[in-house]
Design a protein around this motif. Structure first.
Motif, PDB file in Angstrom:
ATOM      1  N   TRP A  55      39.599  10.912  42.459  1.00 38.60           N
ATOM      2  CA  TRP A  55      40.148   9.840  43.589  1.00 38.60           C
ATOM      3  C   TRP A  55      41.583   9.648  43.331  1.00 38.60           C
ATOM      4  CZ3 TRP A  55      41.428   4.767  43.711  1.00 38.60           C
ATOM      5  CH2 TRP A  55      41.327   4.148  44.726  1.00 38.60           C
ATOM      6  N   ILE A  66      36.528  11.306  37.803  1.00 43.09           N
ATOM      7  CA  ILE A  66      35.050  10.847  38.017  1.00 43.09           C
ATOM      8  C   ILE A  66      34.454  12.235  37.341  1.00 43.09           C
ATOM      9  CG2 ILE A  66      33.280  10.640  39.734  1.00 43.09           C
ATOM     10  CD1 ILE A  66      35.707   9.902  41.739  1.00 43.09           C
ATOM     11  N   ARG A 104      28.757  13.620  44.664  1.00 42.90           N
ATOM     12  CA  ARG A 104      30.166  13.127  44.018  1.00 42.90           C
ATOM     13  C   ARG A 104      31.233  13.832  44.797  1.00 42.90           C
ATOM     14  NH1 ARG A 104      27.357   9.915  42.422  1.00 42.90           N
ATOM     15  NH2 ARG A 104      27.086   8.899  40.366  1.00 42.90           N
TER      16      ARG A 104
END
Length: 144
Positions: A55, A66, A104
């Motif tokens: 991100w 992540i 995700r």
């Protein structure tokens, strides 16, 4: 990795199939550089045994990592390939499905293939250049 050109001419189309254990971003980067791709669209489906998406943190001008530390389905992988300072470079985004049905997603930083990743690369006869933008912290396509 195996690949086959399924359409010729200046707008070539390739099907690239990655094997278990291969790192998707590294393999697609090598493929783009070996083929001297300069303005391509990328789509893919498959699965990873683990992955890292990012991100983009505007104040830090860097990706916040992540990690996805489990088997996940590549529900969607889209992106482009353009020419950066070090050669053709994929810019890929992915949505990954987890075992509980959650997802995700973000910029694909890495993905360890298992069992496969099936990629379609559509090239074009032009070349697009990416220029590093210090004010943003990213190399972006520069249309002049």
């Amino acid at each position: 990795m195996k690949w086959q050109q399924v359409q010729g001419g200046p707008a070539a189309v390739y099907v690239v199939v990655l094997d278990p254990g291969e790192e998707a971003v590294a393999e697609l980067t090598a493929f783009a550089r070996d083929r001297s791709l300069g303005a391509s669209q990328v789509t893919a489906v498959g699965a990873f045994s683990e992955a890292v998406v990012g991100w983009f943190d505007r104040p830090a001008k860097d990706y916040r990592r992540i990690p996805v530390r489990e088997q996940c389905e590549v529900l969607s992988l889209i992106g482009d390939i353009a020419v950066a300072d070090d050669g053709p470079t994929p810019h890929l985004h992915a949505v990954l499905g987890l075992s509980d049905g959650s997802t995700r997603g973000g910029h694909l930083l890495s993905g360890r293939v298992w069992p496969t990743l099936e990629v379609v690369v559509r090239d074009s006869p032009v070349e697009l250049a990416k220029t590093h933008r210090p004010d943003i912290g990213l190399a972006l396509i520069d249309l002049g």
